[in-house]
Design a protein around this motif. Structure first.
Motif, PDB file in Angstrom:
ATOM      1  N   TYR A  60      12.662  48.851   0.397  1.00  0.00           N
ATOM      2  CA  TYR A  60      12.123  47.887   1.369  1.00  0.00           C
ATOM      3  C   TYR A  60      10.709  48.272   1.745  1.00  0.00           C
ATOM      4  CZ  TYR A  60      16.844  46.314   1.387  1.00  0.00           C
ATOM      5  OH  TYR A  60      18.048  45.827   0.955  1.00  0.00           O
ATOM      6  N   ASP A  61       9.979  47.268   2.223  1.00  0.00           N
ATOM      7  CA  ASP A  61       8.604  47.500   2.648  1.00  0.00           C
ATOM      8  C   ASP A  61       8.581  48.558   3.756  1.00  0.00           C
ATOM      9  OD1 ASP A  61       5.846  45.914   2.278  1.00  0.00           O
ATOM     10  OD2 ASP A  61       6.019  46.761   4.315  1.00  0.00           O
ATOM     11  N   MET A  62       7.562  49.417   3.690  1.00  0.00           N
ATOM     12  CA  MET A  62       7.476  50.499   4.673  1.00  0.00           C
ATOM     13  C   MET A  62       7.393  49.974   6.111  1.00  0.00           C
ATOM     14  SD  MET A  62       3.577  51.855   4.119  1.00  0.00           S
ATOM     15  CE  MET A  62       3.487  52.746   5.652  1.00  0.00           C
ATOM     16  N   SER A  63       6.928  48.738   6.253  1.00  0.00           N
ATOM     17  CA  SER A  63       6.817  48.183   7.613  1.00  0.00           C
ATOM     18  C   SER A  63       8.190  47.982   8.264  1.00  0.00           C
ATOM     19  CB  SER A  63       6.066  46.839   7.569  1.00  0.00           C
ATOM     20  OG  SER A  63       6.841  45.918   6.812  1.00  0.00           O
ATOM     21  N   ARG A  64       9.254  48.087   7.480  1.00  0.00           N
ATOM     22  CA  ARG A  64      10.595  47.887   8.032  1.00  0.00           C
ATOM     23  C   ARG A  64      11.133  49.138   8.734  1.00  0.00           C
ATOM     24  NH1 ARG A  64      12.108  43.844   9.658  1.00  0.00           N
ATOM     25  NH2 ARG A  64      14.315  44.042   9.112  1.00  0.00           N
ATOM     26  N   CYS A  65      10.441  50.270   8.557  1.00  0.00           N
ATOM     27  CA  CYS A  65      10.957  51.530   9.115  1.00  0.00           C
ATOM     28  C   CYS A  65      11.295  51.399  10.598  1.00  0.00           C
ATOM     29  CB  CYS A  65       9.953  52.663   8.912  1.00  0.00           C
ATOM     30  SG  CYS A  65       9.877  53.239   7.219  1.00  0.00           S
ATOM     31  N   GLY A 115      19.966  38.338  -3.625  1.00  0.00           N
ATOM     32  CA  GLY A 115      20.290  39.312  -2.578  1.00  0.00           C
ATOM     33  C   GLY A 115      20.008  38.744  -1.190  1.00  0.00           C
ATOM     34  N   TRP A 116      20.875  39.063  -0.230  1.00  0.00           N
ATOM     35  CA  TRP A 116      20.649  38.588   1.137  1.00  0.00           C
ATOM     36  C   TRP A 116      19.331  39.149   1.657  1.00  0.00           C
ATOM     37  CZ3 TRP A 116      23.829  34.847   2.199  1.00  0.00           C
ATOM     38  CH2 TRP A 116      25.132  34.863   1.728  1.00  0.00           C
ATOM     39  N   GLU A 117      18.549  38.289   2.292  1.00  0.00           N
ATOM     40  CA  GLU A 117      17.216  38.703   2.762  1.00  0.00           C
ATOM     41  C   GLU A 117      17.276  39.820   3.788  1.00  0.00           C
ATOM     42  OE1 GLU A 117      14.536  35.830   4.321  1.00  0.00           O
ATOM     43  OE2 GLU A 117      14.133  35.015   2.320  1.00  0.00           O
ATOM     44  N   ASP A 118      18.374  39.837   4.555  1.00  0.00           N
ATOM     45  CA  ASP A 118      18.488  40.840   5.615  1.00  0.00           C
ATOM     46  C   ASP A 118      19.380  42.011   5.198  1.00  0.00           C
ATOM     47  OD1 ASP A 118      20.774  39.331   5.571  1.00  0.00           O
ATOM     48  OD2 ASP A 118      20.922  39.057   7.744  1.00  0.00           O
ATOM     49  N   ASN A 119      19.438  42.284   3.898  1.00  0.00           N
ATOM     50  CA  ASN A 119      20.281  43.405   3.447  1.00  0.00           C
ATOM     51  C   ASN A 119      19.858  44.732   4.071  1.00  0.00           C
ATOM     52  OD1 ASN A 119      22.300  42.254   1.959  1.00  0.00           O
ATOM     53  ND2 ASN A 119      21.305  42.526  -0.028  1.00  0.00           N
ATOM     54  N   ASP A 120      18.582  44.873   4.402  1.00  0.00           N
ATOM     55  CA  ASP A 120      18.164  46.138   5.039  1.00  0.00           C
ATOM     56  C   ASP A 120      18.874  46.314   6.387  1.00  0.00           C
ATOM     57  OD1 ASP A 120      16.691  44.069   6.213  1.00  0.00           O
ATOM     58  OD2 ASP A 120      14.786  45.161   6.214  1.00  0.00           O
ATOM     59  N   ILE A 121      18.871  45.240   7.191  1.00  0.00           N
ATOM     60  CA  ILE A 121      19.536  45.322   8.496  1.00  0.00           C
ATOM     61  C   ILE A 121      21.049  45.435   8.320  1.00  0.00           C
ATOM     62  CG2 ILE A 121      20.165  43.935  10.540  1.00  0.00           C
ATOM     63  CD1 ILE A 121      17.459  45.052  10.960  1.00  0.00           C
ATOM     64  N   GLY A 151       5.589  54.367  -2.108  1.00  0.00           N
ATOM     65  CA  GLY A 151       5.048  53.439  -1.114  1.00  0.00           C
ATOM     66  C   GLY A 151       6.087  52.577  -0.425  1.00  0.00           C
ATOM     67  N   GLN A 152       7.345  52.654  -0.857  1.00  0.00           N
ATOM     68  CA  GLN A 152       8.380  51.846  -0.202  1.00  0.00           C
ATOM     69  C   GLN A 152       9.422  52.747   0.466  1.00  0.00           C
ATOM     70  OE1 GLN A 152       9.322  49.241  -3.761  1.00  0.00           O
ATOM     71  NE2 GLN A 152       9.353  47.731  -2.120  1.00  0.00           N
ATOM     72  N   ALA A 203       9.328  60.486   8.921  1.00  0.00           N
ATOM     73  CA  ALA A 203      10.186  60.662   7.734  1.00  0.00           C
ATOM     74  C   ALA A 203       9.636  59.925   6.520  1.00  0.00           C
ATOM     75  CB  ALA A 203      11.598  60.171   8.030  1.00  0.00           C
ATOM     76  N   PHE A 204       8.590  59.092   6.775  1.00  0.00           N
ATOM     77  CA  PHE A 204       8.053  58.318   5.661  1.00  0.00           C
ATOM     78  C   PHE A 204       7.026  59.150   4.906  1.00  0.00           C
ATOM     79  CE2 PHE A 204       5.673  55.049   3.437  1.00  0.00           C
ATOM     80  CZ  PHE A 204       6.718  54.334   2.876  1.00  0.00           C
ATOM     81  N   ASN A 205       7.523  60.024   4.073  1.00  0.00           N
ATOM     82  CA  ASN A 205       6.654  60.862   3.222  1.00  0.00           C
ATOM     83  C   ASN A 205       7.417  61.126   1.933  1.00  0.00           C
ATOM     84  OD1 ASN A 205       8.021  63.645   3.247  1.00  0.00           O
ATOM     85  ND2 ASN A 205       8.015  63.058   5.402  1.00  0.00           N
TER      86      ASN A 205
END
Ligand SMILES: Nc1ncnc2c1ncn2[C@@H]1O[C@H](COP(=O)(O)OP(=O)(O)O[C@H]2O[C@H](CO)[C@@H](O)[C@H](O)[C@H]2O)[C@@H](O)[C@H]1O
Length: 527
Positions: A216-221, A148-154, A240-241, A230-232
């Motif tokens: 994705y890691d929560m730090s990406r929010c 998977g592409w590393e930047d799939n979140d973006i 946790g993700q 919204a992180f709940n």
């Protein structure tokens, strides 16, 4: 962003020249393009169908087929337009891309250009032109080695963001959707942006496969513009993700999936991938529906130009010509025994381990098997080993080839599809249309689209024993020629067409747009 020429031609994409029409972000407009669509009936809506793949240009699996066929089927009733990233396949195609303007970035999501292709049949495709994110070798989700592409979140936050920007009416377009139709996790954040920004455009979120969630890691929010609030557990947090899929499920006005049985299954712990509680709640409120996929007119053995020989029902000589062609393609020996086919992504879901386990008994019974697929390395390797064990009886093509797949549906007697779960499944419908009887696990859409003993064979337990029993039933029928041909005829009579999906989707669009049912109030109460 590359340089932009007004009404000129630029080749800054590094590939086929792209025609640029404007370099400006046009201010918020509400022009004539937003007039009600003059189509059948009063309930025609402007719908933006947001997807990561479309078979016209780039297809990884069934979602590519759906994205090409469903909007076209709906076009008789609605003004449906596509939004998709501009992958290299689009940029390199013969289609002229008209650049309409720029879409601003948000948080760490970069700005991009908005392009437009109009297909020869009139289908409008809006493209996100962002070479650094989308013009790559590999497929929409993975590099050439399947990672998977590393930047799939973006990348997919960019797709979602664009959908929300178009919905907001501030994208500089003379067209504003009344509804977003979002597909799978890659579009999930779009429903989130609508909610967080208070944009009153409803959305339908369709699950094609709950197993892929975009975690994705929560730090990406922060980078993705997801508010910390919204992180709940009631919103985008999944153990946790950050879950893109959950954003779609929570904030979408209505959820659909692609068969009635899978819609029920995903409310249970066995199939719910940890989201069954949420799905069960939404189902209880009438906000989860199953609308089956269909197949389009290109899947017709009488007209399909990919085949060695076109054939119609009862022209079994024509079908045999395709079987001989497939045997030659895969280096198999001449045989009058049954030919089994597997056309599949090579992933755990599809139960390839069971087919590998059943292969020896198929070969011993005089059968042959051809496989085409691409996916997880260990499965690819196991299939290569299998072909080496049974030369002349088992052939394997590790790859993706639409024409070859169609020949395999046409040439085979049976399609093997022992999926662990199957939201709908298109392969078993294509196989039936081409006179190949599916042998499949009774789950999801397979249970809904195969009539056991009439158009194919179903087995209940996901065990080798149960599967082999179904294969043996099939081989017995193969030898009882009259019954076998009667089953083929029943399968080819094919009742599964996209036309059947138009009314259920239209009803849903009407309910969602007119009622503007949004889960916002429920969310506020849950917090
Ligand atoms: N190697 C290869 N070469 C050529 N063609 C190949 C191929 N491998 C697969 N295909 C093609 O890809 C498509 C597969 O579609 P499916 O719907 O059967 O499964 P998929 O899991 O991809 O789709 C997911 O989304 C769809 C759409 O909703 C759901 O039907 C399904 O249940 C869900 O898992 C078919 O058109 C098939 O012919």
């Amino acid at each position: 962003m590359g340089s932009v020429a007004l009404h000129g031609v630029s080749s800054t994409q590094g590939m086929t020249p792209v025609r640029y029409v404007s370099d400006k972000v046009v201010p918020h407009l509400r022009p004539a393009g937003n007039d009600p669509v003059a189509r059948d009936g009063d309930d025609s809506f402007r719908i933006l169908f947001v997807t990561p793949e479309i078979a016209d240009f780039v297809k990884v699996g069934g979602l590519g087929d759906v994205s090409s066929a469903l909007p076209r089927a709906l076009a008789s009733r609605h003004d449906v337009r596509i939004l998709i990233p501009a992958y290299r396949e689009m940029i390199a195609s013969d289609h002229e891309i008209e650049i309409l303007g720029k879409l601003p970035g948000h948080a760490e999501i970069p700005a991009c250009e908005l392009g437009k292709i109009t297909c020869s049949d009139g289908l409008v495709i809006y493209l996100l032109v962002c070479p650094e994110l989308f013009e790559r070798e590999g497929n929409p989700y993975c590099d050439e080695t399947g990672i998977g592409w590393e930047d799939n979140d973006i990348r997919f936050a960019r797709l979602s963001l664009a959908a929300a920007q178009l919905a907001s009416g501030r994208a500089g377009l003379d067209w504003q959707p009344e509804l977003l139709h979002l597909n799978d996790w890659t579009c999930g954040l779009a429903a989130g942006y609508l909610h967080w920004w208070g944009i009153e455009v409803p959305s339908i979120f369709t699950i094609h496969n709950l197993a892929y969630q975009g975690l994705y890691d929560m730090s990406r929010c922060q980078a993705l513009g997801v508010p910390a609030s919204a992180f709940n557990m009631h919103e985008v947090e999944y153990f946790g993700q950050l879950s893109f899929m959950k954003a779609g499920l929570v904030y979408g006005s209505h959820i659909t999936t692609v068969s009635a049985t899978y819609a029920r299954e995903i409310t249970t712990p066995q199939f719910g991938c940890g989201l069954n509680g949420l799905l069960d709640q939404r189902a209880a409120k009438g906000e989860l529906s199953g609308i089956p996929n269909g197949i389009d007119d290109s899947w017709d053995p009488r007209t399909d130009t990919h085949l060695a020989q076109a054939f119609a029902m009862n022209d079994w000589r024509g079908k045999r010509a395709n079987a001989e062609h497939v045997r030659r393609l895969f280096g198999l020996g001449v045989s009058s025994g049954p030919l089994f086919a597997v056309v599949s992504r090579l992933v755990h879901q599809k139960g390839l381990d069971l087919t590998i386990g059943a292969a020896e008994s198929i070969v011993r019974a005089g059968g042959q098997i051809v496989f085409i697929g691409r996916g997880e390395m260990p499965v690819e390797k196991a299939l290569r080993n299998l072909a080496a064990r049974f030369p002349g009886a088992i052939g394997v093509n590790i790859g993706f080839d639409e024409g070859e797949a169609r020949c395999m549906y046409a040439g085979s007697d049976f399609l093997l599809m022992p999926s662990r779960f199957e939201p709908c499944g298109l392969s078993q419908m294509y196989a039936q249309r081409f006179g190949s009887l599916p042998i499949a696990h009774r789950t999801g859409g397979l249970a809904d689209t195969i009539e056991d003993g009439v158009t194919g064979f179903l087995f209940d337990e996901m065990t080798l024993e149960s599967y082999i029993h179904a294969i043996q039933r099939a081989i017995t029928v193969f030898r009882a020629t009259d019954l076998f041909y009667a089953m083929r005829r029943a399968a080819m009579a094919g009742r599964y067409h996209w036309r059947q999906s138009i009314e259920p989707y239209s009803q849903l669009y009407r309910t969602v747009v007119r009622g503007s049912e949004t889960p916002h109030a429920a969310l506020a109460a849950a917090r």
